[in-house]
Motif scaffolding. Structure first.
Motif, mmCIF file in Angstrom:
data_model
loop_
_atom_site.group_PDB
_atom_site.id
_atom_site.type_symbol
_atom_site.label_atom_id
_atom_site.label_comp_id
_atom_site.label_asym_id
_atom_site.label_seq_id
_atom_site.Cartn_x
_atom_site.Cartn_y
_atom_site.Cartn_z
ATOM 1 N N ARG A 163 -53.580 18.466 -30.494
ATOM 2 C CA ARG A 163 -52.196 18.056 -30.368
ATOM 3 C C ARG A 163 -51.292 19.263 -30.540
ATOM 4 N NH1 ARG A 163 -51.578 13.160 -34.421
ATOM 5 N NH2 ARG A 163 -49.569 12.955 -33.352
ATOM 6 N N HIS A 164 -50.258 19.343 -29.714
ATOM 7 C CA HIS A 164 -49.433 20.546 -29.661
ATOM 8 C C HIS A 164 -48.443 20.596 -30.829
ATOM 9 C CE1 HIS A 164 -50.792 21.841 -25.679
ATOM 10 N NE2 HIS A 164 -50.890 20.550 -25.414
ATOM 11 N N PRO A 165 -48.582 21.585 -31.710
ATOM 12 C CA PRO A 165 -47.641 21.693 -32.826
ATOM 13 C C PRO A 165 -46.239 22.035 -32.328
ATOM 14 C CG PRO A 165 -49.628 23.004 -33.224
ATOM 15 C CD PRO A 165 -49.642 22.610 -31.784
ATOM 16 N N ARG A 166 -45.250 21.380 -32.886
ATOM 17 C CA ARG A 166 -43.862 21.690 -32.546
ATOM 18 C C ARG A 166 -43.563 23.171 -32.810
ATOM 19 N NH1 ARG A 166 -39.879 18.168 -31.973
ATOM 20 N NH2 ARG A 166 -41.110 16.562 -33.044
ATOM 21 N N GLU A 167 -44.229 23.716 -33.835
ATOM 22 C CA GLU A 167 -43.991 25.092 -34.226
ATOM 23 C C GLU A 167 -44.358 26.076 -33.109
ATOM 24 O OE1 GLU A 167 -44.684 27.739 -38.277
ATOM 25 O OE2 GLU A 167 -46.042 26.083 -37.800
ATOM 26 N N VAL A 218 -44.081 25.489 -29.794
ATOM 27 C CA VAL A 218 -42.984 25.451 -28.824
ATOM 28 C C VAL A 218 -41.803 26.278 -29.338
ATOM 29 C CG1 VAL A 218 -41.366 23.961 -27.583
ATOM 30 C CG2 VAL A 218 -43.716 23.195 -27.970
ATOM 31 N N ASP A 219 -41.483 26.123 -30.618
ATOM 32 C CA ASP A 219 -40.380 26.891 -31.208
ATOM 33 C C ASP A 219 -40.673 28.389 -31.176
ATOM 34 O OD1 ASP A 219 -39.132 24.494 -31.742
ATOM 35 O OD2 ASP A 219 -39.742 24.435 -33.849
ATOM 36 N N THR A 231 -40.280 29.725 -27.635
ATOM 37 C CA THR A 231 -38.851 29.814 -27.325
ATOM 38 C C THR A 231 -38.256 31.066 -27.952
ATOM 39 O OG1 THR A 231 -38.686 27.393 -27.234
ATOM 40 C CG2 THR A 231 -36.630 28.629 -27.517
ATOM 41 N N PRO A 285 -46.580 20.436 -23.223
ATOM 42 C CA PRO A 285 -45.213 20.683 -23.715
ATOM 43 C C PRO A 285 -44.811 22.147 -23.696
ATOM 44 C CG PRO A 285 -46.360 19.132 -25.147
ATOM 45 C CD PRO A 285 -47.379 19.650 -24.184
#
Length: 281
Positions: A190-194, A196-197, A200, A219
């Motif tokens: 599962r793709h950690p939000r961290e 993506v951040d 970015t 994502p």
């Protein structure tokens, strides 16, 4: 769409250019993984395959420009090749089925690599970055570690980023200040939000982001400059990542092709390893 393309390639071409929600990307990814079977699945069966609701499948079809899922399925049947003979259902146990699914993932990867352009471009981008940060968190940490281990034998400055936390952005900034022009990321579900951040932030710092991910609809796609997809296996309790690992090694090979002293560095390592008796013959 050309009749010579694989079912998976035709599906990916169908999805390109559409702005899909995370749920719709999940449906798209599931369809690509079962490209041969999808034209014959009902909306309920596809929803169960993707782990979403049946109305989500209907909305997905509409987002692609069809009146509903029946219209999408008719379209897929029109462009589908004759069904290939498949092994009898139930002829293998769940462990064998997991291996067979991974073999299919590798087959899809081989088909994708028929166009070697994206990997070669990515290899050149990574070879030119000094230093080269390599990011992978949680499930992708092992892939990042493996790539960084071997890359360090041919690249003069590889920086492994396999732990999250408040210092992750600091380490990306430090790499950029030291002269990095690119960052390699391994991103698996599962793709950690961290992650993506972090990507970015890396792009904002001026780095070109090259990402190995499980799907072109992951994502991280929207925050990557070059995305190289390789599917994971989902037949066991924990995902298997043979295709992403192999793609990482292919990318490493492409990077070596753009490092003029790569072979000399490898020969130097072998000489020192022999002198130190590092390995058992």
């Amino acid at each position: 769409m050309s009749g010579t393309e694989s079912p998976a390639a035709r599906l990916q071409a169908l999805f390109e250019g559409h702005r899909l929600t995370p749920t719709q990307r999940r449906i798209a990814h599931s369809m690509v993984r079962r490209a041969v079977d999808v034209p014959f699945l009902s909306s309920v069966e596809l929803a169960e395959l993707a782990g979403v609701s049946q109305p989500s499948v209907t909305r997905f079809a509409v987002a692609l420009g069809f009146d509903g899922y029946p219209a999408l399925r008719r379209h897929l049947r029109e462009v589908a090749p004759p069904a290939e003979t498949s092994p009898e259902s139930g002829s293998s146990n769940e462990y064998q089925q997991a291996v067979e699914a991974e073999i299919e993932n590798l087959r899809h990867l081989a088909e994708a690599l028929a166009d070697a352009g994206p990997v070669r471009r990515a290899g050149g981008v990574l070879a030119g970055s000094r230093p080269l940060p390599v990011l992978g968190l949680r499930a992708a940490a092992a892939q990042a570690h493996g790539f960084a281990y071997f890359a360090a034998k041919v690249h003069p400055d590889v920086r492994l980023l396999n732990e999250g936390g408040t210092m992750l952005h600091d380490r990306i900034d430090a790499a950029a200040r030291a002269g990095a022009s690119a960052l390699l990321c391994f991103a698996l579900p599962r793709h950690p939000r961290e992650v993506v951040d972090a990507l970015t932030h890396a792009r904002a710092a001026g780095l070109t982001v090259v990402t190995v991910a499980d799907s072109p609809f992951a994502p991280v796609a929207k925050v990557s400059d070059l995305l190289l997809p390789a599917a994971v296996g989902t037949g066991l309790a924990f995902d298997t990542a043979c295709a992403p690992m192999l793609l990482g090694r292919v990318l490493l090979e492409a990077m070596c092709d753009d490092l003029p002293d790569a072979q000399a560095r490898l020969e130097e390592f072998d000489t020192k390893a022999a002198a130190r008796g590092l390995f058992v013959d």
